[in-house]
Scaffold this motif. Structure first.
Motif, PDB file in Angstrom:
ATOM      1  N   PHE A 288       5.318  14.354  12.086  1.00 54.63           N
ATOM      2  CA  PHE A 288       4.440  12.671  11.737  1.00 54.63           C
ATOM      3  C   PHE A 288       4.041  12.751  10.320  1.00 54.63           C
ATOM      4  CE2 PHE A 288       1.557   9.129  11.462  1.00 54.63           C
ATOM      5  CZ  PHE A 288       1.761   7.932  11.110  1.00 54.63           C
TER       6      PHE A 288
ATOM      7  N   VAL B 156      -3.348   8.505   4.142  1.00 50.77           N
ATOM      8  CA  VAL B 156      -3.432   6.675   4.834  1.00 50.77           C
ATOM      9  C   VAL B 156      -2.739   7.343   6.066  1.00 50.77           C
ATOM     10  CG1 VAL B 156      -2.184   4.941   4.728  1.00 50.77           C
ATOM     11  CG2 VAL B 156      -3.054   5.813   2.546  1.00 50.77           C
ATOM     12  N   ARG B 157      -1.620   7.936   6.586  1.00 50.02           N
ATOM     13  CA  ARG B 157      -0.694   7.765   7.078  1.00 50.02           C
ATOM     14  C   ARG B 157      -0.983   8.477   8.220  1.00 50.02           C
ATOM     15  NH1 ARG B 157       4.782   7.529   7.423  1.00 50.02           N
ATOM     16  NH2 ARG B 157       5.326   9.030   8.652  1.00 50.02           N
ATOM     17  N   LEU B 158      -2.411   9.785   7.909  1.00 52.29           N
ATOM     18  CA  LEU B 158      -2.777  10.929   8.716  1.00 52.29           C
ATOM     19  C   LEU B 158      -4.513  10.003   8.843  1.00 52.29           C
ATOM     20  CD1 LEU B 158      -1.791  14.191   7.579  1.00 52.29           C
ATOM     21  CD2 LEU B 158      -0.579  12.641   9.564  1.00 52.29           C
TER      22      LEU B 158
ATOM     23  N   GLU C  92       1.834   5.073   0.462  1.00 49.55           N
ATOM     24  CA  GLU C  92       2.056   5.726   2.256  1.00 49.55           C
ATOM     25  C   GLU C  92       1.781   7.050   1.277  1.00 49.55           C
ATOM     26  OE1 GLU C  92       2.027   3.525   5.345  1.00 49.55           O
ATOM     27  OE2 GLU C  92       3.649   5.238   5.787  1.00 49.55           O
TER      28      GLU C  92
ATOM     29  N   ILE D 227      -6.830  17.322   8.055  1.00 50.58           N
ATOM     30  CA  ILE D 227      -6.441  17.371   6.792  1.00 50.58           C
ATOM     31  C   ILE D 227      -7.132  16.158   6.337  1.00 50.58           C
ATOM     32  CG2 ILE D 227      -4.277  16.362   6.056  1.00 50.58           C
ATOM     33  CD1 ILE D 227      -2.597  17.668   8.354  1.00 50.58           C
TER      34      ILE D 227
ATOM     35  N   LEU E 266       0.184  10.999   2.403  1.00 49.96           N
ATOM     36  CA  LEU E 266      -0.545  11.594   3.898  1.00 49.96           C
ATOM     37  C   LEU E 266      -1.453  11.036   4.190  1.00 49.96           C
ATOM     38  CD1 LEU E 266       1.011  13.934   4.593  1.00 49.96           C
ATOM     39  CD2 LEU E 266      -0.336  15.303   3.594  1.00 49.96           C
TER      40      LEU E 266
ATOM     41  N   MET F  99       1.115  -1.492  -0.145  1.00 53.97           N
ATOM     42  CA  MET F  99       0.083  -0.020  -0.018  1.00 53.97           C
ATOM     43  C   MET F  99       0.685   1.019   0.301  1.00 53.97           C
ATOM     44  SD  MET F  99      -3.367   0.605   2.649  1.00 53.97           S
ATOM     45  CE  MET F  99      -2.186   1.224   4.157  1.00 53.97           C
TER      46      MET F  99
ATOM     47  N   VAL G  54      -5.429   7.553  17.314  1.00 53.86           N
ATOM     48  CA  VAL G  54      -5.226   8.642  18.163  1.00 53.86           C
ATOM     49  C   VAL G  54      -6.643   9.022  18.810  1.00 53.86           C
ATOM     50  CG1 VAL G  54      -4.145  10.786  19.191  1.00 53.86           C
ATOM     51  CG2 VAL G  54      -3.131   9.623  17.772  1.00 53.86           C
TER      52      VAL G  54
ATOM     53  N   LEU H 145       2.308  16.845  14.376  1.00 54.14           N
ATOM     54  CA  LEU H 145       1.361  16.752  12.762  1.00 54.14           C
ATOM     55  C   LEU H 145       1.937  16.250  11.890  1.00 54.14           C
ATOM     56  CD1 LEU H 145      -2.024  18.167  13.579  1.00 54.14           C
ATOM     57  CD2 LEU H 145      -1.590  15.597  12.669  1.00 54.14           C
TER      58      LEU H 145
ATOM     59  N   GLY I 284      -6.566  18.392  13.793  1.00 55.90           N
ATOM     60  CA  GLY I 284      -5.377  18.082  13.173  1.00 55.90           C
ATOM     61  C   GLY I 284      -5.290  17.392  11.990  1.00 55.90           C
ATOM     62  N   SER I 285      -5.168  16.556  12.008  1.00 57.28           N
ATOM     63  CA  SER I 285      -5.541  15.547  11.446  1.00 57.28           C
ATOM     64  C   SER I 285      -6.407  14.962  10.932  1.00 57.28           C
ATOM     65  CB  SER I 285      -4.446  13.496  11.634  1.00 57.28           C
ATOM     66  OG  SER I 285      -5.780  13.548  13.531  1.00 57.28           O
TER      67      SER I 285
ATOM     68  N   TRP J  30      -4.406   6.493   9.701  1.00 61.05           N
ATOM     69  CA  TRP J  30      -4.283   6.347  10.503  1.00 61.05           C
ATOM     70  C   TRP J  30      -4.312   6.776  11.976  1.00 61.05           C
ATOM     71  CZ3 TRP J  30       0.340   5.485  13.495  1.00 61.05           C
ATOM     72  CH2 TRP J  30       0.685   4.645  14.365  1.00 61.05           C
ATOM     73  N   LEU J  31      -3.307   7.454  12.230  1.00 57.31           N
ATOM     74  CA  LEU J  31      -3.390   8.861  13.243  1.00 57.31           C
ATOM     75  C   LEU J  31      -4.487   8.982  13.622  1.00 57.31           C
ATOM     76  CD1 LEU J  31      -0.596  10.065  14.705  1.00 57.31           C
ATOM     77  CD2 LEU J  31      -1.573  12.280  13.651  1.00 57.31           C
TER      78      LEU J  31
END
Lengths: 491, 113
Positions: B86, A7-9, A3, A158, A5, A1, A16, B83, A154-155, A11-12
């Motif tokens: 990361f 996808v990463r955010l 990676e 985005i 932005l 997959m 979280v 943010l 924030g995530s 996950w976060l």
């Protein structure tokens, strides 16, 4: 997959949001109730008539002064909360380590009302900022959760930046279930984003110094800390001051200086009497005060101006605590708090739905579902249990306040054990249904319980009672609706 | 001896191998993300701590006011740094930004004002 932005955010945001959210939803729910902390205290002390005026007689002030003196002799540091439009009662309060509690006096005669011992709305206020864990680690944990909330927000922003406007208007409640829950999550998040962001930021800023103190972790740092003077524990005094001077003339002088005609706080030290401006005066929580000598009542100083840096912090505190807010704005705070709670709740549901197919059989998934039931359903049951305990426990019960709080935590612990047991044994649906049934019963029966208890007349000042009962009833109805939806064969 | 169709055809075996590889790759990606998040959080908390130490130099008598102002800065700075740290993947610019912020805060704390 790949990676990317998103996808990463994503996950976060998911992890979280879910892990911190399990506790954050408790902070949101208790904070929402704490908006009406005074009104909840009034509901929980039905012996106090709410038909009094804000006028204070010198006799009542003298009686309050005598109560203060008696409490100081017992080592308790008490203060006065003077009658205001929101709470027309003269209260002699002290801090018991968690809540501000104390006697309620008649503002004309000074006679104490025979009130039941209860933590009232203060319980939710304390739970909101410390999860009832004190400054350490309670407030530290909540501050850390505040930082997690800001990261999750924030995530989330985005991830959904491109679709921010469509998210604002798109809600498909009758669409496929995952889509409907995502829509609910997005609409609550986008519509109430300013409020949630602001409250998250201010709440974190207010207590950040508890999480990250301004003291070096490294012993070699060159700045030595000044030695602390011996201070009594919070809510206690080391020595009793001299007899208090007549308070009425001091109060008149202070009110004229502070332009604050009611609702002031009066604090006492062994040397001084400090009269503070009412918090209801404006969004700046100024803490302007006039100080008098305790010996002879002479004016010592008045503090009525703050530098811009202090004023900024006063505004941050004032807007977060909302003590200035009139009733309509208070309701807006309440609804926004409910929206924040709904945002977290719908986020949990989306998180579980996404993973049910791939990980539904795994132990961690079942644990996550059990914990979700514990926060989303068991916690409201415990809250209603707290209200039920207030009406059901005998008024003269010894250590009644502690009993109420113990019952709250016992109800929550039992429901949590029930949810976790059923979830871990692959009967999570029964767990949801049984607890929703209990919540529906406890909520819908609250007005009946209040009526049958016969603790207060409904004709005078019944607004607080009717509104609280109606909110309990509405909670019950929502739980009943959710239960019926869960029982539908397609669900 | 009982032979399964899986071994006979070899098709499902390849698919299972592929699934295992994919699962392992996913686990590695998650571990990498967790490691990066832990590193970024540690750097951000260190930066926040140094910022809080810097508040001792603010020209206000009231200690609580100084730490309150520090708290306002931290509540805004820390989530943004986490943010960015990361999310900034290309050339690890996010991590570099966190390191830069931490170094700047450390230098400002260490150097005499």
């Amino acid at each position: 997959m790949r990676e990317t932005l998103r996808v990463r955010l994503g996950w976060l945001h998911s992890w979280v949001g879910f892990l911190a959210g399990l506790l954050l939803v408790l902070v949101f729910a208790s904070g929402t109730l704490a908006v009406f902390d005074t009104e909840i205290t009034q509901w929980m002390q039905p012996e106090v008539p709410l038909t009094q005026t804000t006028l204070l007689s010198p006799t009542a002030l003298q009686a309050a002064a005598e109560t203060i003196q008696t409490e100081e002799e017992q080592g308790v540091s008490a203060f006065l909360s003077l009658p205001s439009h929101r709470d027309p009662i003269l209260r002699v309060l002290h801090y018991d380590g968690h809540e501000f509690i104390g006697a309620a006096l008649n503002s004309t005669t000074g006679a104490a009302f025979p009130t039941r011992d209860t933590a009232g709305g203060q319980f939710f206020y304390n739970f909101h900022f410390s999860l009832r864990g004190g400054t350490q680690p309670g407030a530290q944990i909540v501050t850390f959760l505040g930082l997690c909330l800001l990261v999750a927000l924030g995530s989330g922003i985005i991830i959904h930046l491109k679709a921010l406007w469509p998210d604002l208007v798109l809600f498909r409640p009758f669409g496929p279930r995952p889509r409907a829950w995502v829509d609910a999550h997005l609409i609550a998040g986008v519509l109430f984003l300013p409020f949630i962001l602001f409250m998250g930021y201010t709440g974190t800023a207010i207590h950040a110094r508890l999480l990250i103190p301004a003291q070096s972790f490294f012993p070699s740092h060159n700045t030595a800390l000044p030695k602390k003077e011996k201070a009594p524990p919070k809510g206690h005094v080391l020595q009793t001051g001299p007899l208090l001077p007549p308070l009425a003339p001091l109060l008149a002088q202070a009110r004229a200086t502070l332009h604050s005609p009611d609702g002031n706080l009066v604090l006492f030290t062994p040397d001084e009497v400090r009269i503070f401006k009412s918090d209801a005066f404006g969004p700046f929580l100024t803490r302007d005060h006039v100080d008098f000598s305790r010996k002879d009542g002479r004016l010592l100083r008045s503090v009525t101006h703050s530098p811009p840096a202090a004023a900024t912090m006063q505004l941050v505190r004032g807007l977060h605590y909302a003590r200035y807010a009139p009733l309509s704005l208070r309701w807006l705070y309440f609804l926004s708090g409910l929206a924040a709670t709904a945002l977290a709740a719908s986020g949990f549901v989306v998180f579980l739905m996404k993973r049910r197919r791939s990980s539904g059989e795994q132990m961690f998934f079942r644990l996550a579902e059990g914990l979700t039931i514990t926060t989303l359903i068991s916690f409201p049951i415990a809250i209603l249990g707290f209200f039920w305990a207030n009406r059901c426990l005998p008024v003269a019960l010894h250590d009644r306040m502690a009993c109420e709080i113990t019952l709250f935590f016992a109800a929550w612990a039992l429901c949590a054990a029930h949810a976790l047991t059923l979830s871990l044994t692959r009967h999570a649906t029964s767990g949801w249904q049984q607890q929703l049934g209990l919540l529906a019963g406890a909520g819908c029966a609250l007005p009946l319980l209040d009526y049958l208890s016969g603790t207060h007349p409904w004709s005078h000042g019944g607004g607080v009672f009717i509104t609280t009962d109606a909110l309990g009833f509405t909670t019950g109805l929502i739980a009943l609706w959710a239960l019926l939806k869960l029982r539908e064969p397609t669900a | 001896m009982r032979m399964s169709r899986t071994i006979e055809t070899g098709l499902a075996g390849a698919s299972s191998l592929h699934a295992n590889t994919k699962k392992r790759q996913k686990q590695q990606a998650v571990l990498r993300r967790c490691g990066l998040l832990a590193l970024v959080c540690a750097l951000c908390f260190l930066t926040a701590h140094l910022v809080m130490l810097l508040t001792r130099h603010l020209p206000f008598e009231d200690v609580r006011l100084r730490t309150d102002l520090g708290g306002m800065v931290i509540a805004a700075l820390l989530p943004c740094l986490v943010l960015a740290g990361f999310a900034g993947l290309r050339y690890r610019w996010g991590l570099m930004l966190c390191l830069g912020a931490c170094a700047a805060a450390a230098l400002t704390t260490a150097l005499p004002l």
